[in-house]
Design an enzyme around this catalytic site. Structure first.
Site, PDB file in Angstrom:
ATOM      1  N   HIS A 114       0.842  -1.193   0.000  1.00 51.52           N
ATOM      2  CA  HIS A 114       0.000   0.000   0.000  1.00 51.52           C
ATOM      3  C   HIS A 114       0.879   1.246   0.000  1.00 51.52           C
ATOM      4  CE1 HIS A 114      -2.684  -3.094   1.696  1.00 51.52           C
ATOM      5  NE2 HIS A 114      -3.657  -2.404   1.144  1.00 51.52           N
ATOM      6  N   LYS A 140      -1.248  -8.087  -4.085  1.00 50.16           N
ATOM      7  CA  LYS A 140      -2.142  -6.933  -3.963  1.00 50.16           C
ATOM      8  C   LYS A 140      -1.301  -5.662  -3.981  1.00 50.16           C
ATOM      9  CE  LYS A 140      -5.535  -4.732  -0.894  1.00 50.16           C
ATOM     10  NZ  LYS A 140      -6.102  -4.721   0.475  1.00 50.16           N
TER      11      LYS A 140
END
Length: 215
Positions: A114, A140
Site C-alpha cells: 500500500h 495486492k
C-alpha cells in the site's frame, strides 16, 4: 470477485455487516480485525463464517502506518495473524512482513503493498507486483493516484500480471480502477458495506451494479 470489507467494532457488528454484504452480492468477506474493540478475533472470524456459510474469508489486521487501526506491538500482531489463520481462507500480509518470513499462516496469503502518497513508476510497480506474487498466493498492489496517468499505470500492472493480482488506485479520481481492474483480469476488488475503509472505495452494491453494467 467482490470482497466486502467488514469494519464492525464488535463481533455482533461484524456478523450484521457480513449478512448485509452477502445480501448486496459480495463474493468474499474481509474481516478487518484491527477495527474490533477486543482481541477475540478467532471468534469473530468463526462467527462471520457460520452466519453466512462463506467459503472465502480474508483476515486482515492492518497496522496504523498502512491505513489500519492497530497500534499495538508488532510481534503481538503477527502472533495474532498466525493464530487466526486457521479460521480464515486468506491472511493479508504486508510485503515487508512476507519478505522476513516471520510467520507461517495455515491458509493462503494475500501479500499486499500500500502506498498512500503516490503511484510509483511502472517498472517499480511491476517489481513490487512480482515480488508480492512470489511470496504469496495473491499479489495486492494499491497506490494513491494523483491523476488519471497514475490510475492507468496501476491498471496496466494488473492487466499484464501472470499470477493472481489485485490492483487499483485510491482517490476520488481513480475510483473507477476498482471496477475496471476486475474487468481486465484482476483477481478481486474490495468494496464497503457501509463505512468506507479507504479513499474512493465503492459500496458492494455500487460495485456489483457497475460490474454487471460494464461486464
Amino acid at each position: 470477485m467482490i470482497i466486502a470489507t467488514l469494519t464492525g467494532r464488535t463481533i455482533e457488528d461484524m456478523v450484521e455487516l457480513a449478512i448485509e454484504a452477502v445480501e448486496q452480492g459480495a463474493d468474499a468477506l474481509e474481516v478487518r480485525l484491527d477495527y474490533l474493540e477486543n482481541l477475540d478475533m478467532s471468534t469473530a472470524l468463526r462467527a462471520v463464517r457460520e452466519c453466512t456459510r462463506y467459503e472465502r474469508v480474508v483476515a486482515t489486521l492492518r497496522r496504523e502506518e498502512e491505513g489500519g487501526l492497530y497500534k499495538g506491538d508488532e510481534d503481538r500482531r503477527l502472533e495474532i495473524l498466525e493464530r487466526v489463520s486457521s479460521e480464515a481462507d486468506y491472511v493479508d500480509l504486508e510485503l515487508d512482513v512476507a519478505e522476513e518470513e516471520i510467520i507461517s499462516p495455515s491458509c493462503e496469503t494475500i501479500v499486499s503493498y500500500h502506498n498512500f502518497e503516490n503511484t510509483p513508476p511502472k517498472e517499480e510497480l511491476i517489481g513490487i507486483r512480482d515480488r508480492c506474487a512470489e511470496l504469496g498466493d495473491v499479489a495486492k498492489v494499491v497506490t494513491m493516484a494523483r491523476g488519471h496517468e497514475d490510475a492507468l499505470r496501476i491498471l496496466e500492472v494488473v492487466r499484464t500480471a501472470e499470477a493472481p493480482t489485485i490492483g487499483f488506485a485510491m482517490g476520488e479520481e481513480a475510483k473507477y480502477t476498482r471496477v475496471v481492474s476486475v474487468l481486465i483480469g484482476g483477481f478481486a476488488t474490495y468494496a464497503a458495506v457501509r463505512k468506507k475503509a479507504a479513499p474512493g472505495q465503492l459500496t458492494v452494491e455500487e460495485t456489483r451494479k457497475l460490474l454487471e453494467l460494464l461486464g
